[in-house]
Design an enzyme around this catalytic site. Structure first.
Site, PDB file in Angstrom:
ATOM      1  CE  LYS A 167      53.361  58.944  34.866  1.00  0.00           C
ATOM      2  NZ  LYS A 167      54.570  58.154  34.520  1.00  0.00           N
ATOM      3  NE  ARG A 209      50.308  55.468  30.336  1.00  0.00           N
ATOM      4  CZ  ARG A 209      50.383  55.496  31.656  1.00  0.00           C
ATOM      5  NH1 ARG A 209      49.467  56.110  32.368  1.00  0.00           N
ATOM      6  NH2 ARG A 209      51.394  54.929  32.269  1.00  0.00           N
ATOM      7  NE  ARG A 246      52.864  49.249  38.386  1.00  0.00           N
ATOM      8  CZ  ARG A 246      52.870  50.413  37.769  1.00  0.00           C
ATOM      9  NH1 ARG A 246      52.991  51.531  38.466  1.00  0.00           N
ATOM     10  NH2 ARG A 246      52.780  50.479  36.460  1.00  0.00           N
ATOM     11  NE  ARG A 260      56.847  51.361  39.666  1.00  0.00           N
ATOM     12  CZ  ARG A 260      56.360  52.116  38.679  1.00  0.00           C
ATOM     13  NH1 ARG A 260      56.080  53.389  38.898  1.00  0.00           N
ATOM     14  NH2 ARG A 260      56.145  51.603  37.488  1.00  0.00           N
ATOM     15  NE  ARG A 295      54.717  50.183  32.445  1.00  0.00           N
ATOM     16  CZ  ARG A 295      55.351  49.848  33.571  1.00  0.00           C
ATOM     17  NH1 ARG A 295      55.884  48.656  33.702  1.00  0.00           N
ATOM     18  NH2 ARG A 295      55.435  50.699  34.552  1.00  0.00           N
TER      19      ARG A 295
HETATM   20  P1  ADP Z   1      53.647  54.012  35.180  1.00  0.00           P
HETATM   21  O1  ADP Z   1      53.714  54.238  36.653  1.00  0.00           O
HETATM   22  O2  ADP Z   1      54.630  52.998  34.714  1.00  0.00           O
HETATM   23  O3  ADP Z   1      53.666  55.270  34.376  1.00  0.00           O
HETATM   24  P2  ADP Z   1      50.769  53.561  35.454  1.00  0.00           P
HETATM   25  O4  ADP Z   1      50.635  53.047  36.837  1.00  0.00           O
HETATM   26  O5  ADP Z   1      50.384  54.965  35.215  1.00  0.00           O
HETATM   27  O6  ADP Z   1      52.261  53.282  34.913  1.00  0.00           O
HETATM   28  O7  ADP Z   1      49.936  52.632  34.456  1.00  0.00           O
HETATM   29  C1  ADP Z   1      50.093  51.220  34.462  1.00  0.00           C
HETATM   30  C2  ADP Z   1      49.377  50.619  33.272  1.00  0.00           C
HETATM   31  O8  ADP Z   1      47.975  50.948  33.329  1.00  0.00           O
HETATM   32  C3  ADP Z   1      49.831  51.126  31.908  1.00  0.00           C
HETATM   33  O9  ADP Z   1      50.958  50.423  31.411  1.00  0.00           O
HETATM   34  C4  ADP Z   1      48.580  50.857  31.057  1.00  0.00           C
HETATM   35  O10 ADP Z   1      48.447  49.476  30.743  1.00  0.00           O
HETATM   36  C5  ADP Z   1      47.459  51.205  32.021  1.00  0.00           C
HETATM   37  N1  ADP Z   1      47.081  52.635  31.937  1.00  0.00           N
HETATM   38  C6  ADP Z   1      47.219  53.578  32.920  1.00  0.00           C
HETATM   39  N2  ADP Z   1      46.777  54.769  32.500  1.00  0.00           N
HETATM   40  C7  ADP Z   1      46.354  54.587  31.221  1.00  0.00           C
HETATM   41  C8  ADP Z   1      45.803  55.464  30.230  1.00  0.00           C
HETATM   42  N3  ADP Z   1      45.602  56.765  30.467  1.00  0.00           N
HETATM   43  N4  ADP Z   1      45.504  54.901  29.018  1.00  0.00           N
HETATM   44  C9  ADP Z   1      45.691  53.608  28.751  1.00  0.00           C
HETATM   45  N5  ADP Z   1      46.216  52.733  29.635  1.00  0.00           N
HETATM   46  C10 ADP Z   1      46.541  53.222  30.863  1.00  0.00           C
HETATM   47  P1  ADP Z   2      55.786  56.899  37.806  1.00  0.00           P
HETATM   48  O1  ADP Z   2      54.539  57.131  38.627  1.00  0.00           O
HETATM   49  O2  ADP Z   2      56.088  58.057  36.908  1.00  0.00           O
HETATM   50  O3  ADP Z   2      55.778  55.607  37.066  1.00  0.00           O
HETATM   51  P2  ADP Z   2      57.121  56.480  40.389  1.00  0.00           P
HETATM   52  O4  ADP Z   2      56.802  57.685  41.198  1.00  0.00           O
HETATM   53  O5  ADP Z   2      56.384  55.237  40.701  1.00  0.00           O
HETATM   54  O6  ADP Z   2      57.022  56.842  38.811  1.00  0.00           O
HETATM   55  O7  ADP Z   2      58.703  56.229  40.505  1.00  0.00           O
HETATM   56  C1  ADP Z   2      59.321  55.103  39.858  1.00  0.00           C
HETATM   57  C2  ADP Z   2      60.437  54.565  40.760  1.00  0.00           C
HETATM   58  O8  ADP Z   2      61.506  55.517  40.823  1.00  0.00           O
HETATM   59  C3  ADP Z   2      60.017  54.300  42.202  1.00  0.00           C
HETATM   60  O9  ADP Z   2      60.713  53.165  42.672  1.00  0.00           O
HETATM   61  C4  ADP Z   2      60.449  55.563  42.943  1.00  0.00           C
HETATM   62  O10 ADP Z   2      60.757  55.305  44.314  1.00  0.00           O
HETATM   63  C5  ADP Z   2      61.698  55.958  42.170  1.00  0.00           C
HETATM   64  N1  ADP Z   2      61.886  57.408  42.098  1.00  0.00           N
HETATM   65  C6  ADP Z   2      60.949  58.395  42.043  1.00  0.00           C
HETATM   66  N2  ADP Z   2      61.516  59.614  41.974  1.00  0.00           N
HETATM   67  C7  ADP Z   2      62.857  59.403  41.969  1.00  0.00           C
HETATM   68  C8  ADP Z   2      64.004  60.264  41.913  1.00  0.00           C
HETATM   69  N3  ADP Z   2      63.881  61.605  41.836  1.00  0.00           N
HETATM   70  N4  ADP Z   2      65.238  59.678  41.939  1.00  0.00           N
HETATM   71  C9  ADP Z   2      65.367  58.335  41.992  1.00  0.00           C
HETATM   72  N5  ADP Z   2      64.330  57.470  42.059  1.00  0.00           N
HETATM   73  C10 ADP Z   2      63.093  57.988  42.053  1.00  0.00           C
END
Ligand code: ADP
Ligand code: ADP
Length: 209
Positions: free
Chosen positions: A13, A88, A156, A127, A167
């Site tokens: 995302k 979420r 992170r 990541r 998660r």
């Molecule tokens: P990921 O990249 O793994 O999808 P995010 O960066 O979006 O994770 O979120 C990291 C953490 O922040 C989540 O595990 C949660 O603890 C919190 N968080 C983010 N967005 C939300 C939301 N919409 N509702 C509740 N908690 C959230």
């Molecule tokens: P999210 O925001 O949904 O948690 P991220 O964009 O942070 O996901 O991506 C999670 C990890 O996967 C990062 O290390 C990123 O560089 C990698 N990644 C993202 N898109 C791809 C893809 N299409 N193929 C392989 N790795 C990817």
């Protein structure tokens, strides 16, 4: 354009949002980024959110909803926005719906980036991000080419195998149920999140066109 990016942790995302906002000229509103900034700044919200985030739990709805409703009223979001990581939960989706109806604005699309569970852990534990630019990397799939960037990458706190599993299970229990909510409204676009980031970006743009 007003849109939402949904998908499991590590679906891509953040990676895709960074690519898309340039094309659509809308702010990228990531609740994960906002909450991490609040933790770093030591605000009241950050203090309340920190423990939940570290263990891979969700931050309580009322905190996140208030934060997002305030953010989307800011000037730069008047013409559109890309929400990443919100809603979420079902209460979050409902609160957004009510607030947007009240404001007389509508959602254009909800893009669901689909990645099988087996691929998630590998994406998450390798990541890394650049603290100076916020750019997202992957040690294997998308390493930085610049050595100075490679040397300053950070991980992170919640990108451990354990928090990742927590998660992912939260995603299935709490977030997946919002998918039918948007499907019924005819807003949902499913996109395969496997393949290279370039391939996924092309699919998302086609789904939005
Ligand atoms: P990921 O990249 O793994 O999808 P995010 O960066 O979006 O994770 O979120 C990291 C953490 O922040 C989540 O595990 C949660 O603890 C919190 N968080 C983010 N967005 C939300 C939301 N919409 N509702 C509740 N908690 C959230
Ligand atoms: P999210 O925001 O949904 O948690 P991220 O964009 O942070 O996901 O991506 C999670 C990890 O996967 C990062 O290390 C990123 O560089 C990698 N990644 C993202 N898109 C791809 C893809 N299409 N193929 C392989 N790795 C990817």
């Amino acid at each position: 354009m007003r849109m939402i990016l949904v998908g499991p942790p590590g679906a891509g995302k953040g990676t895709q949002a960074a690519r898309l906002v340039g094309s659509y000229r809308i702010p990228h509103i990531s609740t994960g980024d906002m909450l991490r900034a609040a933790v770093k700044a030591g605000t009241e919200l950050g203090k309340q959110a920190d423990g939940f985030m570290k263990r891979g739990a969700l931050v309580p709805d009322e905190l996140v909803i208030a934060m997002v409703l305030e953010r989307i009223q800011q000037d730069d979001a008047k013409g559109g926005f890309m929400l990443d990581g919100f809603p979420r939960t079902t209460p979050q989706a409902q609160a957004l719906d009510v607030a947007m109806t009240k404001a007389g604005i509508t959602l254009d699309s909800v893009v669901l980036i689909e990645v099988p569970d087996e691929l998630i852990e590998e994406r998450i534990i390798h990541r890394r991000s650049d603290p100076e630019t916020g750019a997202i990397y992957h040690l294997e799939f998308n390493p930085p080419t610049d050595e100075a960037v490679a040397a300053r990458l950070v991980q992170r706190k919640d990108d451990t195998a354990e928090a990742c599993r927590a998660r992912l299970s939260k995603y299935h229990a709490e977030t997946a149920p919002i998918v039918p909510f948007y499907e019924q409204k005819g807003l949902l676009r499913r996109v395969d999140g496997q393949g290279t980031p370039d391939e996924v970006e092309v699919r998302i743009k086609a789904a939005l066109a």
